[in-house]
Design an enzyme around this catalytic site. Structure first.
Site, PDB file in Angstrom:
ATOM      1  N   MET A  30     -57.115   3.397 -10.106  1.00 29.07           N
ATOM      2  CA  MET A  30     -57.130   3.590 -11.559  1.00 29.07           C
ATOM      3  C   MET A  30     -56.278   2.517 -12.240  1.00 29.07           C
ATOM      4  SD  MET A  30     -57.522   7.622 -12.203  1.00 29.07           S
ATOM      5  CE  MET A  30     -55.852   8.125 -11.927  1.00 29.07           C
ATOM      6  N   HIS A  37     -50.977   0.098  -3.829  1.00 28.54           N
ATOM      7  CA  HIS A  37     -52.401  -0.256  -3.913  1.00 28.54           C
ATOM      8  C   HIS A  37     -52.677  -1.510  -3.081  1.00 28.54           C
ATOM      9  CE1 HIS A  37     -51.827   1.728  -7.988  1.00 28.54           C
ATOM     10  NE2 HIS A  37     -52.858   2.410  -7.520  1.00 28.54           N
ATOM     11  N   LYS A 150     -50.393   8.901   0.101  1.00 28.35           N
ATOM     12  CA  LYS A 150     -49.607   9.345  -1.058  1.00 28.35           C
ATOM     13  C   LYS A 150     -50.308  10.546  -1.707  1.00 28.35           C
ATOM     14  CE  LYS A 150     -47.484   9.006  -5.169  1.00 28.35           C
ATOM     15  NZ  LYS A 150     -48.486   9.557  -6.023  1.00 28.35           N
TER      16      LYS A 150
END
Ligand code: AMP
Length: 282
Positions: A30, A37, A150
């Protein structure tokens, strides 16, 4: 690095790779990218011919409009970071490209996984996740897709999704990247004050404490330990602490009933919601 804003042009571009049977790694995000990431992207780059990253803030997975509205958007920085790690393709659709005129979630049955923890506290969240991941998978048709531990429950839900939809995609779980104080990296950390961000390191300390005490203490004693730690940090409001089985995500009531226990925490600090988890099996 090529950037696509429309699914049709991305699908067209990937056609040749599919025909050649080239492996395609996919990392859905997102945005507001951080090292967490990028660890997924780097892993995909080493394991696939082509790596596709999507950046799409999916409205249907937000249970609170305020959370959606406050979600950080840092697209220029994201693209710079992705270019630096040599990502191949980035897909940045808008709501219309993903949903057309009907921005609604599909109703999934993830075999009960959707009702535990995040599912219990964030209504409709996993239907939204399932809907967007299924749509993205249908566009990219990846060989492998990378998801962070996560969001452990999300990872298990996505595994279930490919099972029930019978999709030929390998789901790869990746370890949690942490800040130096142990705080799990998250786009939401940007919304914390400097003080809260420092203090938030205690969430991981608790998880480690639970891990260290799991063999010797009773489940009740561990619950009390966690409650006591939260009392020492009153700006942090515990939403849930759960020790659950990794596969069913059901709360462990008897330690002998699972060989894969994992501790999960969700907490609010000044209206920012943080989650984290840690294995208890080693
Ligand atoms: P998000 O942009 O928050 O939807 O996250 C996109 C992907 O990155 C998901 O698979 C997350 O689980 C993963 N991710 C987010 N934060 C971390 C982190 N700290 N460590 C590892 N993976 C992460």
């Amino acid at each position: 690095m090529q950037i696509f804003k429309q699914k049709q042009s991305l699908i067209h571009h990937l056609e040749e790779s599919h025909l050649k049977n080239a492996s395609i790694g996919f990392v859905p995000t997102m945005g507001a990218l951080h090292e967490g990431h990028l660890s997924l992207v780097k892993k995909s780059l080493t394991e696939n011919t082509i790596t596709v990253v999507s950046i799409f803030i999916n409205p249907t997975q937000f249970d609170k409009l305020s959370d959606l509205e406050k979600y950080p958007v840092t697209i220029d920085k994201d693209l710079k970071l992705l270019k630096e790690v040599n990502c191949d393709l980035v897909y940045i659709p808008d709501n219309q490209d993903i949903y057309g005129d009907q921005m609604v979630s599909e109703n999934f049955n993830f075999g009960g996984l959707q009702n535990e923890m995040e599912g219990a506290f964030r209504k409709g969240h996993f239907n939204g996740v399932g809907t967007v991941v299924k749509k993205l998978f249908n566009i990219v048709k990846p060989t492998r897709a990378y998801f962070g531990e996560k969001d452990f429950q999300q990872l298990q839900i996505v595994r279930k999704l490919v099972e029930i939809e019978d999709l030929p995609i390998e789901i790869i779980g990746c370890p949690v990247s942490r800040e130096s104080n142990g705080l799990a990296m998250s786009s939401r950390n940007e919304r914390l004050t400097k003080e809260d961000r420092e203090e938030a390191g205690f969430i991981f300390k608790i998880l480690e404490l639970v891990q260290g005490n799991y063999q010797s203490a009773s489940l009740m004693e561990i619950q009390r330990l966690v409650q006591d730690e939260f009392k020492k940090h009153p700006t942090f409001e515990l939403e849930y602490f759960s020790i659950a089985d990794e596969d069913t995500l059901k709360t462990v009531k008897d330690k002998k009933s699972t060989t894969k226990p994992r501790a999960f925490i969700a907490t609010y600090v000044n209206s920012v919601r943080l989650i984290d988890n840690l294995t208890l099996s080693n």
